[in-house]
Each structure stands twice: as structure tokens, then as C-alpha cells.
Design a protein around this motif. Structure first.
Motif, short mmCIF file in Angstrom:
data_model
loop_
_atom_site.label_atom_id
_atom_site.label_comp_id
_atom_site.label_asym_id
_atom_site.label_seq_id
_atom_site.Cartn_x
_atom_site.Cartn_y
_atom_site.Cartn_z
N ASN A 1 -4.65 1.75 -2.45
CA ASN A 1 -4.59 1.79 -3.91
C ASN A 1 -3.39 2.57 -4.44
O ASN A 1 -3.32 2.83 -5.64
CB ASN A 1 -5.88 2.41 -4.47
CG ASN A 1 -7.09 1.62 -4.05
OD1 ASN A 1 -7.06 0.40 -4.03
ND2 ASN A 1 -8.16 2.32 -3.71
N TRP A 2 -2.47 2.96 -3.61
CA TRP A 2 -1.34 3.77 -4.05
C TRP A 2 -0.25 2.91 -4.68
O TRP A 2 0.05 1.81 -4.23
CB TRP A 2 -0.73 4.53 -2.89
CG TRP A 2 -1.58 5.64 -2.35
CD1 TRP A 2 -2.72 6.14 -2.88
CD2 TRP A 2 -1.35 6.36 -1.15
NE1 TRP A 2 -3.21 7.15 -2.10
CE2 TRP A 2 -2.39 7.31 -1.02
CE3 TRP A 2 -0.39 6.33 -0.18
CZ2 TRP A 2 -2.47 8.20 0.03
CZ3 TRP A 2 -0.46 7.21 0.88
CH2 TRP A 2 -1.50 8.14 0.97
N SER A 3 0.39 3.49 -5.67
CA SER A 3 1.56 2.84 -6.26
C SER A 3 2.77 3.15 -5.36
O SER A 3 2.70 4.00 -4.47
CB SER A 3 1.82 3.40 -7.66
OG SER A 3 2.25 4.75 -7.58
N LYS A 4 3.88 2.47 -5.63
CA LYS A 4 5.11 2.73 -4.86
C LYS A 4 5.55 4.18 -5.02
O LYS A 4 6.01 4.81 -4.08
CB LYS A 4 6.23 1.79 -5.29
CG LYS A 4 6.04 0.38 -4.79
CD LYS A 4 7.22 -0.50 -5.19
CE LYS A 4 6.97 -1.92 -4.71
NZ LYS A 4 8.10 -2.79 -5.03
N GLU A 5 5.40 4.71 -6.24
CA GLU A 5 5.78 6.10 -6.51
C GLU A 5 4.93 7.07 -5.69
O GLU A 5 5.43 8.03 -5.12
CB GLU A 5 5.63 6.43 -7.99
CG GLU A 5 6.70 5.83 -8.86
CD GLU A 5 6.48 6.18 -10.33
OE1 GLU A 5 5.34 6.52 -10.72
OE2 GLU A 5 7.47 6.13 -11.08
N GLU A 6 3.63 6.79 -5.64
CA GLU A 6 2.73 7.65 -4.87
C GLU A 6 3.05 7.59 -3.38
O GLU A 6 3.08 8.62 -2.69
CB GLU A 6 1.27 7.26 -5.12
CG GLU A 6 0.81 7.61 -6.52
CD GLU A 6 -0.54 7.01 -6.86
OE1 GLU A 6 -1.30 7.69 -7.59
OE2 GLU A 6 -0.84 5.89 -6.40
N LYS A 7 3.32 6.40 -2.88
CA LYS A 7 3.69 6.25 -1.47
C LYS A 7 4.98 7.00 -1.17
O LYS A 7 5.11 7.66 -0.14
CB LYS A 7 3.83 4.77 -1.10
CG LYS A 7 2.51 4.05 -1.03
CD LYS A 7 2.70 2.58 -0.68
CE LYS A 7 1.38 1.85 -0.69
NZ LYS A 7 1.53 0.42 -0.38
N ALA A 8 5.95 6.89 -2.06
CA ALA A 8 7.23 7.59 -1.87
C ALA A 8 7.02 9.10 -1.89
O ALA A 8 7.64 9.83 -1.10
CB ALA A 8 8.22 7.17 -2.95
N LEU A 9 6.15 9.58 -2.77
CA LEU A 9 5.88 11.01 -2.85
C LEU A 9 5.19 11.50 -1.57
O LEU A 9 5.55 12.56 -1.04
CB LEU A 9 5.01 11.31 -4.07
CG LEU A 9 4.73 12.78 -4.34
CD1 LEU A 9 6.03 13.55 -4.55
CD2 LEU A 9 3.84 12.93 -5.57
N ILE A 10 4.27 10.75 -1.06
CA ILE A 10 3.59 11.12 0.18
C ILE A 10 4.59 11.13 1.33
O ILE A 10 4.60 12.04 2.16
CB ILE A 10 2.42 10.14 0.49
CG1 ILE A 10 1.35 10.23 -0.59
CG2 ILE A 10 1.84 10.41 1.87
CD1 ILE A 10 0.71 11.59 -0.74
N GLU A 11 5.46 10.12 1.40
CA GLU A 11 6.48 10.08 2.45
C GLU A 11 7.42 11.27 2.35
O GLU A 11 7.76 11.90 3.34
CB GLU A 11 7.26 8.77 2.34
CG GLU A 11 8.27 8.60 3.46
CD GLU A 11 9.00 7.27 3.39
OE1 GLU A 11 10.08 7.20 3.99
OE2 GLU A 11 8.51 6.33 2.74
N GLU A 12 7.81 11.61 1.12
CA GLU A 12 8.67 12.77 0.89
C GLU A 12 7.98 14.05 1.36
O GLU A 12 8.59 14.91 2.00
CB GLU A 12 9.02 12.86 -0.60
CG GLU A 12 9.98 13.96 -0.96
CD GLU A 12 10.26 14.00 -2.46
OE1 GLU A 12 10.96 14.95 -2.86
OE2 GLU A 12 9.79 13.13 -3.21
N ARG A 13 6.70 14.17 1.03
CA ARG A 13 5.92 15.34 1.44
C ARG A 13 5.82 15.43 2.97
O ARG A 13 5.97 16.49 3.55
CB ARG A 13 4.51 15.28 0.82
CG ARG A 13 3.55 16.33 1.33
CD ARG A 13 3.99 17.73 1.00
NE ARG A 13 3.01 18.67 1.52
CZ ARG A 13 3.31 19.81 2.09
NH1 ARG A 13 4.56 20.18 2.21
NH2 ARG A 13 2.38 20.60 2.55
N ALA A 14 5.61 14.29 3.60
CA ALA A 14 5.51 14.27 5.06
C ALA A 14 6.83 14.69 5.70
O ALA A 14 6.85 15.47 6.66
CB ALA A 14 5.09 12.89 5.54
N LYS A 15 7.94 14.19 5.17
CA LYS A 15 9.25 14.56 5.69
C LYS A 15 9.52 16.06 5.49
O LYS A 15 10.06 16.73 6.38
CB LYS A 15 10.35 13.74 5.03
CG LYS A 15 10.40 12.31 5.53
CD LYS A 15 11.48 11.52 4.83
CE LYS A 15 11.48 10.08 5.30
NZ LYS A 15 12.50 9.27 4.61
#
Length: 169
Positions: free
Chosen positions: A23-37
Motif C-alpha cells: 500500500n505504499w506510495s512511491k514517495e513512501e517507498k523512496a523514504l524507506i529506501e533512503e532510511r535503509a541506506k
């Protein structure tokens, strides 16, 4: 999990369920990826090394448990040793010396000229911080794969039959 656009700070804590990403938007996915990095960049070299070592161990465990492995896909003990040594930045000669073994002798075990044994399994286990039985399970799995190949040419073993010996006697 929903993340507001304002919450771009990288020091937040979160728990992600397996189905959350659907259910994540592209922005949410990008934010999670940024957090993981970001989280990954904060790990110490020792933690990164331990994670890489665990990844090799997990591949070993998966190899032992995988029923789909064939002779063509067989991984030798040497393959896993190479992976560990690469993570550690150690060459095979230094490893052999550290475990009190001649490099040429160790290569004989790698090539299966000599049978991998419990002493080596214990040395490898202590050196790489892995279970000793895991090394032996890899050896046994590979021997069973070779046995399957040999079974295909059973004709050469038909002469080894006690009934034929008893008929001669």
C-alpha cells in the motif's frame, strides 16, 4: 504504515509488516529506501563484516537444505571458504598457515583428493564462527550427489555380489 511528507527525518524508528509495502506510495517507498541506506551507512565495519559472514553461513545452510541441488550445481567446501576469506580480506595461504596446515595439503582437501574430516570441520568452525557440523553436512551432501552419479553406472559394480561368490564356492 503511513509516513507523512513532513517526516523526512532519517532518525525515526519503525516496524514494517510483510504486507505493508503493498500500500505504499512511491514517495513512501523512496523514504524507506533512503532510511535503509542511512541505517546501513551507520553500521560499523565490524558489524558489516559480521553481516557478510552471516550471509555466507546462510548460503551454506540453504545449500545443505536445498533438495534441488544437482551435481552440476554442486558447491565445494572451497567455494564457501573463498567467500569467507573474501569477506575477511585474507588469502588462502595466510588462512592455511593460521590453521596450521600446508597450503598444498589444504588444496588436496579442496579438490577432494583427501576426505574432509572432523578436525578440519572444527578448525573451520572456530575460525569462521560457524557450526562444525555444517561443514560436514556440505561434505556429505556432495558425496551423496557423487553417489547418485555413480549409481547411473552401476554395471561396473554388479560384480560385487556375495551371491556370485557363494556360487563359486
Amino acid at each position: 504504515m503511513r509516513i507523512a511528507k513532513e517526516d523526512k527525518k532519517l532518525d525515526f524508528d519503525m516496524t514494517i509488516a510483510p504486507s505493508d509495502a503493498h500500500n505504499w506510495s512511491k514517495e513512501e517507498k523512496a523514504l524507506i529506501e533512503e532510511r535503509a541506506k542511512f541505517h546501513h551507512s551507520q553500521r560499523s565495519p565490524e558489524r558489516l563484516r559480521k553481516n557478510a559472514m552471516l550471509a555466507v553461513q546462510y548460503r551454506m545452510e540453504h545449500y545443505v537444505q536445498d533438495d534441488q541441488v544437482t551435481l552440476e550445481k554442486m558447491s565445494a567446501i572451497e567455494d564457501f571458504v573463498k567467500d569467507f576469506l573474501k569477506v575477511l580480506g585474507i588469502n588462502k595461504t595466510a588462512f592455511a598457515q593460521y590453521i596450521e596446515m600446508d597450503g598444498a595439503n589444504l588444496n588436496k582437501y579442496y579438490r577432494s583428493d583427501r576426505r574432509f574430516n572432523t578436525e578440519l570441520a572444527l578448525k573451520f568452525a572456530h575460525f569462521f564462527h560457524t557450526p562444525a557440523d555444517l561443514w560436514l553436512k556440505i561434505q556429505i551432501k556432495n558425496e551423496l550427489l557423487l553417489l547418485q552419479k555413480e549409481k547411473q553406472s552401476e554395471d561396473k559394480y554388479n560384480k560385487y555380489d556375495y551371491e556370485k561368490l557363494l556360487q563359486i564356492a
